[in-house]
Design a protein around this motif. Structure first.
Motif, mmCIF file in Angstrom:
data_model
loop_
_atom_site.group_PDB
_atom_site.id
_atom_site.type_symbol
_atom_site.label_atom_id
_atom_site.label_comp_id
_atom_site.label_asym_id
_atom_site.label_seq_id
_atom_site.Cartn_x
_atom_site.Cartn_y
_atom_site.Cartn_z
ATOM 1 N N ALA A 85 0.850 -1.194 0.000
ATOM 2 C CA ALA A 85 0.000 0.000 0.000
ATOM 3 C C ALA A 85 0.886 1.244 0.000
ATOM 4 C CB ALA A 85 -0.907 0.005 1.224
ATOM 5 N N TRP A 120 -2.704 5.254 2.886
ATOM 6 C CA TRP A 120 -3.946 4.805 3.511
ATOM 7 C C TRP A 120 -4.545 5.953 4.301
ATOM 8 C CZ3 TRP A 120 0.923 2.995 4.572
ATOM 9 C CH2 TRP A 120 1.488 3.379 5.796
ATOM 10 N N TYR A 127 -10.531 1.665 7.494
ATOM 11 C CA TYR A 127 -9.280 2.041 6.851
ATOM 12 C C TYR A 127 -9.377 1.742 5.359
ATOM 13 C CZ TYR A 127 -7.250 2.069 11.574
ATOM 14 O OH TYR A 127 -6.981 2.316 12.897
ATOM 15 N N THR A 128 -8.870 2.648 4.546
ATOM 16 C CA THR A 128 -8.802 2.424 3.111
ATOM 17 C C THR A 128 -7.345 2.444 2.672
ATOM 18 O OG1 THR A 128 -10.945 3.508 2.799
ATOM 19 C CG2 THR A 128 -9.565 3.214 0.852
ATOM 20 N N PHE A 129 -6.923 1.360 2.015
ATOM 21 C CA PHE A 129 -5.537 1.205 1.580
ATOM 22 C C PHE A 129 -5.482 1.270 0.061
ATOM 23 C CE2 PHE A 129 -5.815 -0.683 5.716
ATOM 24 C CZ PHE A 129 -4.629 -0.322 6.334
#
Length: 548
Positions: free
Chosen positions: A93, A96, A105-107
């Motif tokens: 990643a 994030w 959480y967004t990776f």
């Protein structure tokens, strides 16, 4: 599949009877002989000791240090550890973010990330990998680490077969969403651990390994990874060599061309190999050699802090260790100050409790296990063995290594002197020891628990019912409930009270006898550059180089 770069020139490396690959190369006509480390330096090859022969190379199922050192070279997660601070750095990643809800959480994955066979690495690989480790059929002892995901525990416990209920969602090929069960400040750092590494699902499918352990997918002719190195050569019970990966996303910053991990369980043999110029680094150092190196070669001696505890685990399913009074007697009869001062030569710190002091700001006030032979004799007598009379024959198991042997002998003598009991000690080679320990085939066993010092729960969870490292099979419903309460609580004072209660319960039940808090003691040659020590003892191979 290794695509080796700059293989060692023909004639430079020749097999020897001891290690199968350490050499002495003749230089020119003068008869001067190169040591193996000199020859290896010319080809960018790091030579290191790695303990026992690894049981496997599956990052989702291995549990030991020799295996961990290798899989960290072969695989990489969403993030990687800073080699000094252990803070999370971008891995697969590139960035994030955490949503306002505090749990989502967004990776964002690198488009250039790929497997070592050239196949693109996508969010679907992480999704399928997390589903695999949590699948009850796999039987991974590491699955508890993914309980931090919302719904992860329920899926692993078989309460649902719908993985879409778990906090893991593919948004697109390069975007992965993870949702935790509760706000967890150390969650991103956890993702650098091996249990969160992706595995090549397309390769596992070819070897019927999606829900099975111990298959052929990790053999050198089959294994595919995504780390800075790829598996090159595996000579069983001799060495494993990994080569710089030509497909790793940051390959231009990986200085080493090869790393050779030697299977050396005998610490004296390992130290002799280092002294003879056959290793750049040892895994450990015999305790009886520490003072010599302090005096004669301090520049080669490394003594680094380590986030872990060395202990003896009692099998509570076997008499007489099904009686907490017996367990407590043996724990109180151990003189930890004497062991760490006289046996380990001051290289380790005595551990009166399982939880080290100062983890995430929490310092225990629970006395734990001080050396108290009078109290030890009292508890043994109350259990029905006054003066050791009638105490059955029991065995302490440890994996083959001189340091474990001398500590076991010291404990054996203390129990005989203070309690009047005779305990046999038995050593087994690494893979057999691991198998018997996790199958519960022991009375007492040496063990070590190494975990990032993110939070006290990371240590205390080891005694929850069914935890993979709870090999003694101790179980207490109240303790399990306290662990969940600690995970849900956010106020520091309230959490400290819960931790105190959990440590008090552990002291009363004594499922293990802590011996010492680890330090990482090893030898390192000065030509190894950018080697950094950290609290997990992780090998910073991505950053390491050799003096030209």
């Amino acid at each position: 599949m290794s695509n080796r770069e700059g293989r060692v020139a023909q004639g430079r490396w020749r097999k020897t009877g001891l290690f199968g690959a350490l050499v002495l190369a003749v230089v020119g006509g003068c008869g001067k002989r190169e040591t193996p480390v000199e020859a290896a330096r010319a080809t960018g090859t790091l030579l290191i000791g790695n303990g026992g022969e690894p049981a496997d190379l599956d990052p989702q199922t291995v549990t030991g240090s020799p295996e961990s050192n290798l899989v960290q070279a072969l695989f990489e997660g969403l993030v990687r550890y800073d080699p000094v601070t252990l803070d999370p750095l971008p891995g697969v990643a590139k960035r994030w973010e955490l949503a306002d809800d505090g749990v989502t959480y967004t990776f964002h994955l690198r488009a250039e990330a790929m497997w070592s066979d050239g196949r693109p690495l996508t969010a679907h690989d992480f999704y399928g990998s997390y589903q695999r480790i949590l699948a009850p059929e796999l039987g991974s002892e590491n699955a508890e680490q993914l309980y931090f995901l919302a719904g992860g525990e329920a899926y692993h416990q078989g309460e649902t077969t719908d993985f879409s209920t778990v906090g893991c969602r593919v948004i697109d090929a390069h975007t992965l969403e993870l949702k935790v069960a509760r706000p967890t400040v150390f969650f991103v750092r956890m993702l650098a651990g091996r249990n969160w590494f992706p595995v090549p699902l397309h390769v596992l499918a070819q070897h019927d390994a999606l829900r099975r352990q111990g298959t052929s997918w990790t053999r050198e002719e089959n294994i595919v990874g995504n780390g800075p190195f790829v598996l090159g050569t595996w000579k069983r019970n001799q060495y494993i060599e990994v080569d710089r990966s030509p497909t790793y996303w940051d390959r231009e910053h990986v200085a080493l061309k090869h790393v050779r991990f030697f299977a050396m369980e005998n610490l004296s043999t390992e130290e002799a190999a280092f002294r003879a110029g056959q290793l750049h680094k040892t895994l450990n150092l015999p305790v009886d050699r520490i003072d010599t190196y302090r005096r004669e070669h301090p520049e080669q001696l490394q003594v680094a802090s380590y986030s872990g505890v060395y202990y003896y685990s009692f099998n509570v399913k076997r008499p007489p260790f099904d009686d907490a009074r017996v367990r407590r007697a043996l724990a109180l009869a151990l003189n930890r100050e004497a062991i760490t001062h006289d046996v380990t030569r001051g290289s380790q710190g005595p551990a009166p409790r399982f939880l080290p002091a100062g983890v995430s700001g929490y310092t225990s006030t629970v006395p734990g296990y001080t050396f108290d032979p009078e109290a030890a004799r009292h508890w043994l007598a109350e259990a029905g063995y006054p003066g050791g009379a009638g105490f059955p024959v029991t065995t302490l198991l440890y994996n083959t290594a001189d340091n474990h042997r001398v500590i076991a002998e010291a404990a054996q003598q203390m129990w005989r002197r203070e309690l009047g009991i005779d305990v046999r000690i038995e050593n087994q080679e690494w893979k057999v020891y691991l198998s018997n320990m996790h199958l519960g085939n022991f009375d007492m066993t040496r063990a070590g628990y190494l975990v990032a010092p993110d939070d006290p729960t990371r240590f205390l969870e080891a005694f929850s019912t069914g935890h993979g490292f709870n090999v003694g099979q101790w179980s207490d419903a109240n303790y399990d409930a306290m662990l969940q309460a600690a995970l849900n609580e956010t106020e520091p004072g309230a959490r400290a009270k819960i931790f105190h209660a959990m440590e008090t319960r552990l002291t009363e039940a004594t499922p293990v006898a802590p011996i010492y808090y680890y330090s990482n003691v090893f030898l390192l040659r000065p030509e190894v550059k950018n080697w950094t020590n950290n609290l997990l003892g992780n090998y910073p191979l991505r950053e390491v180089s050799l003096t030209p």
